[in-house]
Design a protein around this motif. Structure first.
Motif, short mmCIF file in Angstrom:
data_model
loop_
_atom_site.label_atom_id
_atom_site.label_comp_id
_atom_site.label_asym_id
_atom_site.label_seq_id
_atom_site.Cartn_x
_atom_site.Cartn_y
_atom_site.Cartn_z
N ILE A 207 49.21 -18.83 59.50
CA ILE A 207 50.12 -19.98 59.52
C ILE A 207 49.41 -21.22 59.00
O ILE A 207 48.28 -21.51 59.39
N HIS A 208 50.07 -21.96 58.12
CA HIS A 208 49.66 -23.29 57.71
C HIS A 208 50.73 -24.26 58.22
O HIS A 208 51.91 -24.11 57.88
N ARG A 209 50.36 -25.23 59.02
CA ARG A 209 51.32 -26.18 59.58
C ARG A 209 51.02 -27.57 59.03
O ARG A 209 49.92 -28.10 59.23
N VAL A 210 51.98 -28.16 58.35
CA VAL A 210 51.79 -29.48 57.74
C VAL A 210 52.96 -30.38 58.14
O VAL A 210 54.04 -30.30 57.57
N THR A 211 52.75 -31.21 59.15
CA THR A 211 53.76 -32.19 59.51
C THR A 211 53.64 -33.41 58.59
O THR A 211 52.66 -33.55 57.85
N PHE A 212 54.62 -34.27 58.67
CA PHE A 212 54.58 -35.50 57.88
C PHE A 212 53.35 -36.33 58.23
O PHE A 212 52.66 -36.86 57.35
N ASP A 213 53.05 -36.42 59.53
CA ASP A 213 51.86 -37.18 59.96
C ASP A 213 50.58 -36.50 59.49
O ASP A 213 49.61 -37.18 59.14
N ASP A 214 50.54 -35.17 59.48
CA ASP A 214 49.37 -34.45 58.96
C ASP A 214 49.15 -34.81 57.49
O ASP A 214 48.01 -35.07 57.06
N ALA A 215 50.23 -34.80 56.72
CA ALA A 215 50.12 -35.10 55.29
C ALA A 215 49.68 -36.54 55.07
O ALA A 215 48.86 -36.81 54.18
N LEU A 216 50.19 -37.46 55.88
CA LEU A 216 49.77 -38.86 55.76
C LEU A 216 48.28 -38.99 56.03
O LEU A 216 47.56 -39.70 55.31
N ALA A 217 47.81 -38.31 57.08
CA ALA A 217 46.40 -38.40 57.45
C ALA A 217 45.49 -37.85 56.36
O ALA A 217 44.32 -38.25 56.26
N GLU A 218 46.01 -36.95 55.52
CA GLU A 218 45.19 -36.35 54.47
C GLU A 218 45.50 -36.93 53.09
O GLU A 218 45.14 -36.34 52.08
N GLY A 219 46.17 -38.09 53.06
CA GLY A 219 46.26 -38.83 51.80
C GLY A 219 47.58 -38.78 51.06
O GLY A 219 47.62 -39.13 49.87
N LEU A 220 48.67 -38.38 51.72
CA LEU A 220 49.94 -38.28 51.01
C LEU A 220 50.38 -39.62 50.42
O LEU A 220 50.74 -39.69 49.24
N TYR A 221 50.34 -40.68 51.21
CA TYR A 221 50.81 -41.96 50.69
C TYR A 221 49.85 -42.51 49.63
O TYR A 221 50.30 -43.12 48.66
N GLN A 222 48.56 -42.29 49.79
CA GLN A 222 47.63 -42.70 48.73
C GLN A 222 47.97 -42.03 47.41
O GLN A 222 47.91 -42.66 46.35
N ARG A 223 48.38 -40.76 47.49
CA ARG A 223 48.73 -40.05 46.28
C ARG A 223 50.04 -40.58 45.70
O ARG A 223 50.20 -40.67 44.47
#
Length: 533
Positions: A207-223
Motif C-alpha cells: 500500500i502507498h498512502r498519499v493524503t493531501f497533507d502528505d503531498a504538501l509536506a513533500e513539496g506539492l505546492y512548491q511544485r
C-alpha cells in the motif's frame, strides 16, 4: 493524430529539463518516486485528488515500455477522457526522456455480446523497443490474452472492480505487475475492501498512502509554484491548501484525506467480538489500596506471590496440560493510578487458532509487583516465545526491564503511533472476522474492545473512559494488550524455541520475582529461566 515527438515537443523537453535541473532537485516528488521505485507485483495507491499519481504512473510506463528489457503497459481508466489524458502524459514523458516512439495511434475495437455489437477506442504508443503503452476501455475482457504490466486508475469508480482485478491478476503469471490507483468512493466500495484485506494481512500487496497533507509536506505546492512561475511562501501555501479544502467542503475527508465516507464509528462491532468469547475462561483481577505501595518490600512480595500462587498458578497449571500448543505469546498494557494494567497471554495451537485462556488485570499495583506478576506468568507459559509490551510513558520501565531479562529479540517494546495503529490494528480485527482468536467472555473486556473508534480512517483509542461494574475507570486496556499479543504472535513467530530445566540454585535469597538470587537489587536479575532461547 500528430506524431509523438515533434520539434516543438523536443524544445519543450529541453526547456523543462533545464528548468527542473536548475530549480528543483528532481522532477518527481518523494511519494511519486516511491511509487515508481516499488517493484512489488501488486501495489495499491490510496490517494488524495490532484496529487499527480496518474501522471507518475505514465512516467513509470514510459520507463518500462522504452526499455528493451521492459514489457507492454496497459492502462485502464473509467472514461475515454482519462485514456486520452494518460496517453498524452506518456507522450510528454517520452519527449522529456528523448525516447524514440511512433505516433499516438487511435484504433477501434468491436466486441460482440449476444446480438449487440459494441465499439471502443484504444489509444497506444509504440516504442523502438517494440513495446507499447495502450489505454483500454473499462472492461475486464479487454485484458484477455494480454501480457505486461497493468494500471487500474481510479479503481473505486469502475463499473466492475472485482472483474477488473481478477482479469488483471492473470497477467502476473507471466511476470507482469499490477498498479491500482484510486481515491475513495465510500466505505463499502470494492477499493476500500481491498485496502482492508491488505492491512489485515489477507492479501500480500503493498500500500502507498498519499493524503493531501502528505503531498504538501513533500513539496506539492512548491511544485505547483514551479510549474506556474509563482513565488513560493509558506503563507501562500496555507491559503492555497485552505482554499482547496473549502472547495471540497464536506467531501474533503474522502477526497483529500483518504477517509471513505461512513468510515467512522466503532472499530469492532459487538457481534464480532462477542461471538469469539468463551464462557468459563476467567479474568483474574487484583486491586491494591494506596497504602500497599509503601508497605515493606518483603510484605509486598509475599502478598503478591500469594495471589499469584492462589489465582494465577491454577490457570498456568491447566494451560501446561494442553497438548496441542505450538507457541505462546503475551501482550501488556501498563498503568499506575487512574487506569489499570492488563496482561493478555495468547496461546497458538497447532491448528493456528489463538486462544486467550485467561486475562490478568491489576489496579493500584506498584511497578515492582507488576513485574513480579508479569515474570511469574512468563516463566510458566508453555513454549513461551515472547511478548509485545506498551513502552509509552510509565510502561517504558516495565517493558525495558523485561526486555533486559528475557532478551530484546523476544520482548518488543512498542511505542504506538498513529502509523502503528493503522498498520497493526487491522490484523487484530481480522482475527475476529476470520474467527482465529478466542478470549474470555467478560462484560468489561467486551467494553474495552468496543472502545476504539475510526478517526479519519485510522483506528484509535479515544480519550473517553468507560466504567466497570465497580465504577472504576477503564481505557480499552484489554483491547490494547490483546492487540499487542496478536502483534507479537505475528512478528515473533519465526523465532526458534527450545526448553530446558535449570539447575536449582542454593544458598540464595528469594527475590520476590520468581527466582533465587543473592544480589541486592532483585530487578537486575538476568539469570536463565525455563523456556529460554
Amino acid at each position: 493524430m500528430n506524431a509523438l515527438v515533434t520539434p516543438q515537443m523536443r524544445q519543450l523537453a529541453d526547456e523543462t529539463q533545464y528548468n527542473f535541473a536548475a530549480r528543483a532537485p528532481t522532477v518527481l516528488l518523494p511519494y511519486q518516486q516511491r511509487w515508481i521505485a516499488d517493484e512489488s507485483p501488486v501495489r495499491v495507491s490510496e490517494k488524495s485528488r490532484r496529487v499527480g499519481m496518474s501522471w507518475t504512473a505514465a512516467c513509470g510506463c514510459v520507463l518500462k515500455a522504452a526499455a528493451a528489457s521492459g514489457c507492454d503497459q496497459w492502462y485502464i481508466g473509467y472514461t475515454k477522457d482519462m485514456a486520452v489524458e494518460f496517453i498524452l502524459d506518456a507522450a510528454q514523458w517520452a519527449a522529456y526522456f528523448k525516447d524514440v516512439a511512433d505516433a499516438i495511434e487511435a484504433s477501434e475495437e468491436v466486441w460482440v455480446e449476444g446480438d449487440e455489437k459494441k465499439s471502443v477506442f484504444v489509444f497506444s504508443i509504440k516504442f523502438a523497443s517494440g513495446h507499447r503503452i495502450t489505454a483500454l476501455s473499462s472492461q475486464p475482457r479487454n485484458l484477455r490474452s494480454k501480457q505486461g504490466d497493468v494500471i487500474l486508475d481510479e479503481f473505486a469508480f469502475h463499473t466492475d472492480p472485482p472483474g477488473l482485478l481478477k482479469a488483471a491478476m492473470a497477467l502476473l503469471i507471466w511476470g507482469g505487475s499490477l498498479g491500482v490507483i484510486s481515491t475513495h468512493f465510500g466505505d463499502d466500495n470494492e477499493f476500500n475492501v481491498l485496502l482492508k484485506d491488505i492491512r489485515a494481512g489477507r492479501k500480500p500487496y503493498k500500500i502507498h498512502r498519499v493524503t493531501f497533507d502528505d503531498a504538501l509536506a513533500e513539496g506539492l505546492y512548491q511544485r505547483v509554484c514551479l510549474r506556474q512561475g509563482i513565488t513560493y511562501t509558506k503563507d501562500n501555501e496555507v491559503k492555497w491548501a485552505t482554499d482547496i479544502r473549502a472547495f471540497y467542503g464536506d467531501d474533503a475527508e474522502e477526497e483529500l484525506d483518504c477517509v471513505p465516507k461512513n468510515g467512522t464509528g466503532a472499530f469492532l462491532s459487538r457481534d464480532l467480538v462477542e461471538r469469539q468469547m468463551r464462557e468459563g475462561w476467567p479474568v483474574l483481577r487484583d486491586a491494591r489500596k494506596p497504602e500497599f505501595t509503601f508497605a515493606p518490600q518483603t510484605e509486598r512480595e509475599a502478598a503478591v506471590l500469594g495471589w499469584c500462587e492462589e489465582q494465577l498458578q491454577p490457570e498456568l497449571d491447566a494451560l501446561a496440560k494442553w497438548t496441542d500448543v505450538s507457541a505462546s505469546y503475551a501482550g501488556g498494557d501498563f498503568a499506575r493510578i487512574s487506569d489499570l494494567s492488563a496482561l493478555v497471554p495468547l496461546v497458538e495451537l497447532r491448528t493456528l487458532m489463538r486462544r486467550v485462556p485467561f486475562i490478568v488485570e491489576m489496579r493500584g499495583m506498584p511497578f515492582r509487583q507488576q513485574l513480579q506478576v508479569l515474570w511469574f506468568m512468563f516463566d510458566q507459559m508453555p513454549r513461551f516465545v515472547g511478548a509485545a509490551l506498551d513502552a509509552r510513558g510509565i510502561g517504558m520501565q516495565i517493558a525495558e526491564e523485561t526486555a533486559q531479562k528475557y532478551g530484546q529479540d523476544r520482548i518488543l517494546c512498542i511505542q504506538a503511533t498513529t502509523a502503528w495503529y493503522l498498520e497493526n490494528l487491522p490484523p487484530y480485527k481480522a482475527a475476529f472476522e476470520d474467527r482465529r482468536i478466542e478470549l474470555p467472555m467478560d462484560a468489561d473486556v467486551l467494553a474495552d474492545h468496543r472502545l476504539p473508534r475510526l478517526v479519519r480512517g485510522v483506528p484509535q483509542i479515544p480519550e473517553l473512559r468507560t466504567e466497570d461494574a465497580a465504577k472504576k475507570k477503564r481505557h480499552g486496556d484489554t483491547f490494547i494488550a490483546g492487540s499487542l499479543a496478536w502483534h507479537a504472535s505475528r512478528v515473533l513467530n519465526g523465532l526458534a524455541l527450545y526448553e530446558y530445566t535449570p539447575v536449582p540454585r542454593s544458598g540464595g535469597r528469594w527475590d520476590g520475582l520468581g527466582k533465587n538470587d543473592d544480589r541486592d537489587d532483585p530487578l537486575h536479575y538476568t539469570g536463565s529461566d525455563n523456556g529460554c532461547w
